[in-house]
Design an enzyme around this catalytic site. Structure first.
Site, PDB file in Angstrom:
ATOM      1  N   ARG A  18       0.840  -1.207   0.000  1.00  0.00           N
ATOM      2  CA  ARG A  18       0.000   0.000   0.000  1.00  0.00           C
ATOM      3  C   ARG A  18       0.877   1.259   0.000  1.00  0.00           C
ATOM      4  NH1 ARG A  18      -5.430  -1.032   0.433  1.00  0.00           N
ATOM      5  NH2 ARG A  18      -6.053   0.851   1.526  1.00  0.00           N
TER       6      ARG A  18
ATOM      7  N   THR B  30      -5.294   6.317  -2.593  1.00  0.00           N
ATOM      8  CA  THR B  30      -6.345   5.954  -3.563  1.00  0.00           C
ATOM      9  C   THR B  30      -6.505   7.032  -4.630  1.00  0.00           C
ATOM     10  OG1 THR B  30      -7.508   4.800  -1.783  1.00  0.00           O
ATOM     11  CG2 THR B  30      -8.783   5.306  -3.759  1.00  0.00           C
TER      12      THR B  30
ATOM     13  N   HIS C  32      -4.676  -2.149  -7.591  1.00  0.00           N
ATOM     14  CA  HIS C  32      -5.364  -2.485  -6.343  1.00  0.00           C
ATOM     15  C   HIS C  32      -4.392  -3.230  -5.450  1.00  0.00           C
ATOM     16  CE1 HIS C  32      -8.324  -4.257  -3.580  1.00  0.00           C
ATOM     17  NE2 HIS C  32      -7.616  -5.360  -3.708  1.00  0.00           N
TER      18      HIS C  32
END
Ligand code: CMP
Length: 138
Positions: free
Chosen positions: A86, A92, A116
């Site tokens: 991440r 995002t 993703h």
């Protein structure tokens, strides 16, 4: 101890020719590929994968986007795989993603954000099983 995360290279990044650049960045950042394929989600697959977001206003657009053309799915292994991946992909929303992250480099919008990554160890296992059978994983 190492753990896994599930990566998808989303339709926008595949369409824009970024598969090789993204995989190079991922492997040179220490992730080992334990499963990998080019595949395409049906609308039903995308609805199942993103079921947790079913009440969100962007859900219909998300389902249409994720099923419109092929994606890359991969199981990645590394120590702290979920949080390290991440960090590697960035926020995002690409305008908030740190410089040099995958979304900063290759994403165009919050809806079409290139990649993703699983958000927990538990979901990484569920998402890896969603895309891969036991004999596709190494
Ligand atoms: P991802 O983290 O893969 O999982 C949920 C996805 O929903 C997210 O990436 C975005 O592609 C999408 N998403 C999240 N928030 C929004 C938003 N506000 N508008 C449109 N799409 C969104």
């Amino acid at each position: 101890m190492s753990s896994i995360t599930l990566m998808m290279i989303k339709p926008d990044a595949v369409e824009n020719g970024y598969i090789g650049k993204i995989i190079e960045k991922v492997t040179s950042s220490g992730f080992k590929i334990r499963a990998l394929k080019l595949t395409q989600l049906s609308k039903y697959d995308a609805q199942r994968f993103y079921y947790v977001h079913r009440e969100r206003s962007f859900f219909p657009d998300l389902v249409n986007f994720m099923s419109r053309s092929p994606i890359i799915a991969a199981v990645l292994e590394k120590k702290n795989a979920v949080s390290d991946f991440r960090n590697l992909i960035g926020s995002t929303n690409p305008v908030e993603a740190d410089e040099g992250t995958i979304r900063n480099l290759y994403a165009s919008s919050i809806a079409e954000n290139a990649v993703h990554g699983s958000d927990s160890d538990k979901n990484a296992k569920i998402e890896a099983s969603f895309h891969f059978s036991g004999r596709e994983r190494f």
